[in-house]
Design a protein around this motif. Structure first.
Motif, mmCIF file in Angstrom:
data_model
loop_
_atom_site.group_PDB
_atom_site.id
_atom_site.type_symbol
_atom_site.label_atom_id
_atom_site.label_comp_id
_atom_site.label_asym_id
_atom_site.label_seq_id
_atom_site.Cartn_x
_atom_site.Cartn_y
_atom_site.Cartn_z
ATOM 1 N N LEU A 152 -28.461 -89.702 17.237
ATOM 2 C CA LEU A 152 -29.390 -90.452 18.076
ATOM 3 C C LEU A 152 -28.905 -91.886 18.281
ATOM 4 N N THR A 153 -28.334 -92.469 17.231
ATOM 5 C CA THR A 153 -27.780 -93.817 17.343
ATOM 6 C C THR A 153 -26.642 -93.851 18.359
ATOM 7 N N ALA A 154 -25.774 -92.865 18.298
ATOM 8 C CA ALA A 154 -24.663 -92.781 19.250
ATOM 9 C C ALA A 154 -25.183 -92.661 20.680
ATOM 10 N N GLN A 155 -26.225 -91.879 20.867
ATOM 11 C CA GLN A 155 -26.815 -91.722 22.198
ATOM 12 C C GLN A 155 -27.394 -93.035 22.700
ATOM 13 N N ILE A 156 -28.069 -93.756 21.808
ATOM 14 C CA ILE A 156 -28.658 -95.042 22.189
ATOM 15 C C ILE A 156 -27.559 -96.035 22.578
ATOM 16 N N LYS A 157 -26.491 -96.055 21.809
ATOM 17 C CA LYS A 157 -25.373 -96.957 22.119
ATOM 18 C C LYS A 157 -24.727 -96.608 23.453
ATOM 19 N N ASN A 158 -24.835 -95.341 23.834
ATOM 20 C CA ASN A 158 -24.256 -94.891 25.105
ATOM 21 C C ASN A 158 -25.260 -94.951 26.257
ATOM 22 N N GLY A 159 -26.406 -95.592 26.012
ATOM 23 C CA GLY A 159 -27.343 -95.843 27.096
ATOM 24 C C GLY A 159 -28.487 -94.861 27.254
ATOM 25 N N ALA A 160 -28.704 -93.983 26.276
ATOM 26 C CA ALA A 160 -29.831 -93.046 26.363
ATOM 27 C C ALA A 160 -31.130 -93.850 26.506
ATOM 28 N N PRO A 161 -32.048 -93.406 27.362
ATOM 29 C CA PRO A 161 -33.245 -94.206 27.699
ATOM 30 C C PRO A 161 -34.387 -94.124 26.687
ATOM 31 N N TYR A 162 -34.071 -94.244 25.409
ATOM 32 C CA TYR A 162 -35.120 -94.250 24.393
ATOM 33 C C TYR A 162 -35.695 -95.657 24.282
ATOM 34 N N ASN A 163 -37.003 -95.727 24.080
ATOM 35 C CA ASN A 163 -37.667 -97.027 23.928
ATOM 36 C C ASN A 163 -37.833 -97.432 22.469
ATOM 37 N N ILE A 164 -37.972 -96.424 21.605
ATOM 38 C CA ILE A 164 -38.193 -96.652 20.174
ATOM 39 C C ILE A 164 -37.315 -95.684 19.395
ATOM 40 N N PHE A 165 -36.821 -96.147 18.260
ATOM 41 C CA PHE A 165 -36.004 -95.296 17.398
ATOM 42 C C PHE A 165 -36.619 -95.266 16.010
ATOM 43 N N MET A 166 -36.991 -94.074 15.560
ATOM 44 C CA MET A 166 -37.510 -93.870 14.206
ATOM 45 C C MET A 166 -36.423 -93.146 13.422
ATOM 46 N N ALA A 167 -35.666 -93.891 12.630
ATOM 47 C CA ALA A 167 -34.499 -93.349 11.945
ATOM 48 C C ALA A 167 -34.846 -92.818 10.564
ATOM 49 N N ALA A 168 -33.907 -92.049 10.009
ATOM 50 C CA ALA A 168 -34.104 -91.473 8.681
ATOM 51 C C ALA A 168 -33.674 -92.411 7.563
ATOM 52 N N ASN A 169 -33.016 -93.504 7.914
ATOM 53 C CA ASN A 169 -32.752 -94.553 6.932
ATOM 54 C C ASN A 169 -32.555 -95.871 7.668
ATOM 55 N N MET A 170 -32.242 -96.929 6.955
ATOM 56 C CA MET A 170 -32.160 -98.255 7.570
ATOM 57 C C MET A 170 -30.792 -98.563 8.173
ATOM 58 N N LYS A 171 -29.790 -97.801 7.791
ATOM 59 C CA LYS A 171 -28.420 -98.079 8.241
ATOM 60 C C LYS A 171 -28.303 -98.125 9.763
ATOM 61 N N TYR A 172 -28.853 -97.127 10.417
ATOM 62 C CA TYR A 172 -28.659 -97.003 11.858
ATOM 63 C C TYR A 172 -29.460 -98.018 12.679
ATOM 64 N N PRO A 173 -30.742 -98.228 12.394
ATOM 65 C CA PRO A 173 -31.440 -99.284 13.134
ATOM 66 C C PRO A 173 -30.878 -100.676 12.863
ATOM 67 N N LYS A 174 -30.360 -100.882 11.662
ATOM 68 C CA LYS A 174 -29.721 -102.171 11.365
ATOM 69 C C LYS A 174 -28.494 -102.365 12.243
ATOM 70 N N ALA A 175 -27.744 -101.283 12.453
ATOM 71 C CA ALA A 175 -26.549 -101.362 13.298
ATOM 72 C C ALA A 175 -26.938 -101.690 14.741
ATOM 73 N N LEU A 176 -28.008 -101.088 15.228
ATOM 74 C CA LEU A 176 -28.461 -101.356 16.592
ATOM 75 C C LEU A 176 -28.953 -102.795 16.734
ATOM 76 N N TYR A 177 -29.641 -103.280 15.725
ATOM 77 C CA TYR A 177 -30.132 -104.657 15.759
ATOM 78 C C TYR A 177 -28.964 -105.635 15.696
ATOM 79 N N SER A 178 -27.993 -105.328 14.866
ATOM 80 C CA SER A 178 -26.804 -106.174 14.743
ATOM 81 C C SER A 178 -26.031 -106.241 16.053
ATOM 82 N N ASP A 179 -26.012 -105.114 16.775
ATOM 83 C CA ASP A 179 -25.301 -105.053 18.062
ATOM 84 C C ASP A 179 -26.159 -105.532 19.223
ATOM 85 N N LYS A 180 -27.351 -106.055 18.912
ATOM 86 C CA LYS A 180 -28.281 -106.582 19.913
ATOM 87 C C LYS A 180 -28.735 -105.505 20.908
#
Length: 248
Positions: free
Chosen positions: A58-86
């Motif tokens: 799901l993180t890979a899809q979001i980085k590639n422009g998938a039109p998700y508005n909210i991401f509920m991840a299974a741990n903190m690693k992936y949302p932290k990466a998205l936040y870090s990448d703005k």
């Protein structure tokens, strides 16, 4: 004329009705229906579209422009990466803590705990892909800390997500390391603690802190913000508790 008025009313209402797209880690699939139902009690015109999958994919899809508005991840690693990448506009927040359980449809000696995995009666172990699924990573960590990893790694049958792991555990393998939350689904009620499933000692793996973020494309989306706030609310916490999660 009456039909025309009704038609105009329906069109008018549809203009105000909104839709939000939420990317949801597979382990939450069992609770998401109840969460949406509770959310719609106060937000009846908001349609919540859910896409389930492993957090890594799901993180890979979001980085590639998938039109998700909210991401509920299974741990903190992936949302932290998205936040870090703005790519996410909110700092990751824990909405629940997940836990592991061992499931089997066979009559096995559950009193052995995690050591059941190395038993001769177990030849196949379902596990979520540890490279993309946090629950899979936690399962591997637990087995390493229990010092049985080298004895059991050849038995692994990898699933794409934690929900697929449940399917494997109930149809194709001897046991499976699953999200405890899945056991609270009505269709899983036939499986009994101590008979078909046991908890994995939480001291054997790092706590599974599950994180949520709002994606950039929802910066001014009031409905997305409302759902985000709901997931962190007391009402949502009650639902997460009902499905076997711990909540902060």
């Amino acid at each position: 004329m009456k039909k025309i008025v009704i038609g105009i009313l329906v069109i008018s209402l549809s203009l105000f009705a909104g839709q939000i797209n939420v990317a949801v880690a597979a382990n939450v699939s069992y609770a998401i229906g109840d969460l949406i139902k509770e959310f719609n009690k106060t937000n009846p015109d908001t349609k919540v579209e859910v896409t389930l999958g492993s957090s890594g994919k799901l993180t890979a899809q979001i980085k590639n422009g998938a039109p998700y508005n909210i991401f509920m991840a299974a741990n903190m690693k992936y949302p932290k990466a998205l936040y870090s990448d703005k790519i996410a506009i909110t700092k990751p927040v824990i909405y629940a803590q997940g836990s592991l359980a061992i499931l089997s449809v066979k009559k096995l000696d559950m009193s052995k705990g995690i050591n059941l995995a190395k038993d001769s009666s177990v030849s196949k172990i379902a596990i979520a892909n540890p490279k993309t699924a946090p629950y899979g990573k936690a399962a591997v960590e637990a087995m390493k800390n229990a010092k049985i990893y080298n004895d059991v790694v050849k038995k692994y049958v990898y699933a794409e997500s934690i929900s697929q792991t449940v399917t494997y555990a109930t149809t194709a393998t001897d046991i499976g390391f699953i999200a405890k939350s899945s056991l609270y689904s009505p269709k899983m009620s036939m499986y009994k603690e101590g008979v078909n499933w046991i908890d994995v000692n939480p001291k054997l793996y790092t706590p599974i802190n599950q994180g949520i973020v709002i994606i950039n494309n929802a910066k001014d989306n009031k409905e997305a913000k409302a759902f985000y706030d709901f997931i962190l609310s007391a009402d949502a916490k009650k639902i997460f508790n009902k499905f076997g999660y711990l909540v902060p």
